[in-house]
Design an enzyme around this catalytic site. Structure first.
Site, PDB file in Angstrom:
ATOM      1  N   ASP A  70      85.334  67.259  28.454  1.00 35.35           N
ATOM      2  CA  ASP A  70      84.543  66.438  29.366  1.00 35.35           C
ATOM      3  C   ASP A  70      84.970  66.755  30.798  1.00 35.35           C
ATOM      4  OD1 ASP A  70      87.062  65.280  29.382  1.00 35.35           O
ATOM      5  OD2 ASP A  70      86.447  63.578  28.174  1.00 35.35           O
ATOM      6  N   ASP A  72      85.759  65.193  34.672  1.00 33.04           N
ATOM      7  CA  ASP A  72      86.024  63.993  35.474  1.00 33.04           C
ATOM      8  C   ASP A  72      85.835  64.333  36.934  1.00 33.04           C
ATOM      9  OD1 ASP A  72      86.880  62.103  33.427  1.00 33.04           O
ATOM     10  OD2 ASP A  72      88.479  63.560  33.097  1.00 33.04           O
ATOM     11  N   ASP A 161      99.128  61.793  34.381  1.00 35.34           N
ATOM     12  CA  ASP A 161     100.259  61.851  33.454  1.00 35.34           C
ATOM     13  C   ASP A 161     101.116  63.116  33.567  1.00 35.34           C
ATOM     14  OD1 ASP A 161      98.112  63.282  32.435  1.00 35.34           O
ATOM     15  OD2 ASP A 161      98.065  62.285  30.482  1.00 35.34           O
TER      16      ASP A 161
HETATM   17  P1  ATP Z   1      90.877  66.173  26.888  1.00 34.69           P
HETATM   18  O1  ATP Z   1      90.748  67.648  26.867  1.00 34.69           O
HETATM   19  O2  ATP Z   1      91.321  65.618  25.605  1.00 34.69           O
HETATM   20  O3  ATP Z   1      89.671  65.456  27.445  1.00 34.69           O
HETATM   21  P2  ATP Z   1      92.126  65.288  29.334  1.00 34.69           P
HETATM   22  O4  ATP Z   1      93.397  65.711  29.997  1.00 34.69           O
HETATM   23  O5  ATP Z   1      90.862  65.600  30.053  1.00 34.69           O
HETATM   24  O6  ATP Z   1      92.119  65.908  27.882  1.00 34.69           O
HETATM   25  P3  ATP Z   1      91.238  62.587  29.320  1.00 34.69           P
HETATM   26  O7  ATP Z   1      91.619  61.518  28.373  1.00 34.69           O
HETATM   27  O8  ATP Z   1      89.844  63.082  29.348  1.00 34.69           O
HETATM   28  O9  ATP Z   1      92.262  63.762  29.055  1.00 34.69           O
HETATM   29  O10 ATP Z   1      91.662  62.082  30.773  1.00 34.69           O
HETATM   30  C1  ATP Z   1      91.262  62.744  31.953  1.00 34.69           C
HETATM   31  C2  ATP Z   1      92.412  62.787  32.940  1.00 34.69           C
HETATM   32  O11 ATP Z   1      92.806  61.439  33.278  1.00 34.69           O
HETATM   33  C3  ATP Z   1      93.690  63.432  32.435  1.00 34.69           C
HETATM   34  O12 ATP Z   1      93.641  64.840  32.571  1.00 34.69           O
HETATM   35  C4  ATP Z   1      94.740  62.809  33.319  1.00 34.69           C
HETATM   36  O13 ATP Z   1      94.740  63.391  34.605  1.00 34.69           O
HETATM   37  C5  ATP Z   1      94.226  61.385  33.467  1.00 34.69           C
HETATM   38  N1  ATP Z   1      94.786  60.487  32.449  1.00 34.69           N
HETATM   39  C6  ATP Z   1      94.250  60.175  31.255  1.00 34.69           C
HETATM   40  N2  ATP Z   1      95.029  59.318  30.583  1.00 34.69           N
HETATM   41  C7  ATP Z   1      96.092  59.069  31.380  1.00 34.69           C
HETATM   42  C8  ATP Z   1      97.260  58.245  31.257  1.00 34.69           C
HETATM   43  N3  ATP Z   1      97.479  57.533  30.167  1.00 34.69           N
HETATM   44  N4  ATP Z   1      98.130  58.232  32.305  1.00 34.69           N
HETATM   45  C9  ATP Z   1      97.890  58.953  33.420  1.00 34.69           C
HETATM   46  N5  ATP Z   1      96.833  59.750  33.584  1.00 34.69           N
HETATM   47  C10 ATP Z   1      95.932  59.813  32.594  1.00 34.69           C
HETATM   48 MG    MG Z   2      89.010  65.056  29.445  1.00 33.89          MG
END
Ligand code: ATP
Ligand code: MG
Length: 453
Positions: A70, A72, A161
């Site tokens: 996805d 952001d 994170d």
């Molecule tokens: P995926 O490929 O699974 O989507 P992702 O890193 O994009 O992995 P998401 O859950 O979509 O994870 O979250 C988007 C972003 O939001 C992360 O990359 C991170 O920067 C931030 N984020 C998400 N969860 C947390 C958390 N628990 N604490 C701090 N930052 C977070």
């Molecule tokens: Mg993501």
């Protein structure tokens, strides 16, 4: 010096450092890999004078030439400004308002840059007027309960994170911005929390599962000091909400990296905190661990072919061997096998749901997968054309295949079903839609007797 103070100083140092900016020509991100609606949104924000970044996991994955799950978008536009700019925008969230942009086939999330609790520590001590909730709130152990204040792009990146999840892609000049050590860690394959791992894992224990997930799915290593802290704090994972932990289980196990994720959960102590009964059953028993690794490895292979297990099939494979063994032991005590399986399943899931809440629908499917096994094992089965119409038939057969491959048993039953299915038109099998909700019963309104008539 307290941990919090050290962390605040570290944050301040990072913020004082100039971010590293990688110009367009020097990185591998191609806009062709970015979804059209996302690009249009970024351009509209930019053209209206706002900062607009792609941020988080999508930048990490684009740099690694992987397809992001996805996208952001983060901006300095406030929620109200975003709403005025996009007619398809709805603001959601009561405490921190996020903008959801509704397109024909997807919803995009746009967030305004936020700051970490520690960027504004004074806010935690400031007296809060009556009826006003503080913008930041931590419980006694340091877990963040509320974190709700706008910030700068740097603050937004540093509250994330891991360093590899804090990279930004700036639509105004197509550069990549690294506010910490994300690019170096990406090159070295390191999962490194931003700041003190103890504080970051305490603020939000789910970050420990996220660390395991990224290590497993990207074949990365958790930075040694962070790994040690994670192992020490593993028992605190049960403080996260059971619903959120269920969602994390799906992300850990359904997307092609279940086997390495399981290994890390097991050795870190997270598995014992999440599923104490299951972890105890494994103990040091290599045979049982091998069964699990084989099942999960099988799911990972299928994922490479574009097939994910349903949550209920995954949980059946995850808990099934333990449940089967427990049920068999009780069956020997003279209780009929179907009832024993049901009872064992109910008791086990009740115990689990204190930590990880598996939705009732998934539990009942999981129960059907297990209880259908005795129907499938019979050769020839009774009334196979009725069995194939049961909603969980496909998963139940997939479960039998897993077991058959493991134990080299049930070959004749599997061969019987394979032959039967090859001769049965698929329309018969798919006749009953699996997700069909039971028809709502119409409530009859009782007419009140009118007094006096
Ligand atoms: P995926 O490929 O699974 O989507 P992702 O890193 O994009 O992995 P998401 O859950 O979509 O994870 O979250 C988007 C972003 O939001 C992360 O990359 C991170 O920067 C931030 N984020 C998400 N969860 C947390 C958390 N628990 N604490 C701090 N930052 C977070
Ligand atoms: Mg993501």
């Amino acid at each position: 010096m307290t941990r919090n103070l050290a962390f605040s100083i570290w944050c301040a140092m990072l913020q004082a450092m100039q971010p590293i900016i990688i110009p367009r020509k020097e990185h591998r991100i191609s806009r062709k890999k970015v979804n059209r609606n996302v690009l249009r949104t970024l351009y509209r924000l930019r053209d209206n004078g706002f900062i607009a970044y792609l941020i988080g996991g999508c930048v990490r994955d684009l740099l690694l030439e992987r397809t992001p799950k996805d996208f952001d978008i983060a901006t300095d536009a406030r929620p109200g400004q975003i709403k005025r700019l996009f007619s398809n925008c709805r603001l959601v969230g009561r405490r921190f308002r996020l903008a959801h942009l509704h397109f024909a086939d997807e919803i995009l999330e746009v967030s305004t840059f936020r700051a970490d609790a520690l960027s504004d520590e004074s806010d935690m001590e400031r007296p809060v007027p009556n009826n006003h909730k503080p913008r930041h709130l931590k419980d006694d152990s340091g877990m963040v309960l509320r974190d709700n204040v706008f910030g700068t792009p740097e603050q937004d990146a540093l509250r994330r994170d891991f360093t590899i999840n804090a990279l930004a892609y700036n639509i105004s000049d197509y550069s990549v911005i690294d506010y910490s050590t994300g690019l170096g860690d990406l090159r070295e394959g390191l999962i490194r929390p931003i700041g003190d791992p103890y504080i970051r894992f305490t603020e939000d224990p789910v970050r420990m599962l996220r660390a395991v997930r990224f290590a497993a799915s990207h074949n990365f290593v958790i930075e040694p000091a962070a790994w040690e802290t994670l192992c020490n704090l593993s028992s605190t994972i049960s403080r996260a909400s059971p619903g959120r932990l269920y969602e994390e289980m799906l992300k850990l196990f359904l997307f092609g990296a279940a086997r390495p994720a399981f290994g890390l959960l097991h050795i870190s102590g997270l598995l014992a905190a999440l599923f104490p009964g299951l972890s105890k059953w494994f103990g040091g028993n290599t045979h049982r661990l091998n069964i699990m690794n084989t099942n999960l490895g099988h799911f990972d292979q299928r994922y490479q072919m574009g097939i994910s297990p349903s949550p209920s099939l995954f949980f059946a494979a995850f808990f099934g061997p333990l449940l089967e063994e427990t049920a068999l032991a009780s069956h020997r005590d003279g209780i009929p096998s179907r009832l024993t399986r049901d009872a064992v399943c109910t008791e086990f899931i009740e115990e689990c749901s204190r930590t990880v809440s598996i939705p009732g629908r998934v539990v009942s499917q999981l129960r059907s997968i297990l209880t259908m096994q005795h129907l499938l094992h019979r050769v020839p089965p009774r009334r196979p054309s009725v069995i194939v119409k049961r909603p969980e038939f496909t998963d139940a057969l997939a479960y039998m295949h897993l077991e058959g491959e493991l134990k080299g048993e049930k070959r004749s039953a599997l061969a019987w079903w394979d032959a039967f299915l090859s001769e049965t038109p698929s329309s018969i099998i798919t006749e009953t839609p699996t997700d069909e909700a039971p028809a709502k019963r119409r409530r009859r309104r009782k007419r009140r007797a009118i007094r006096g008539t």
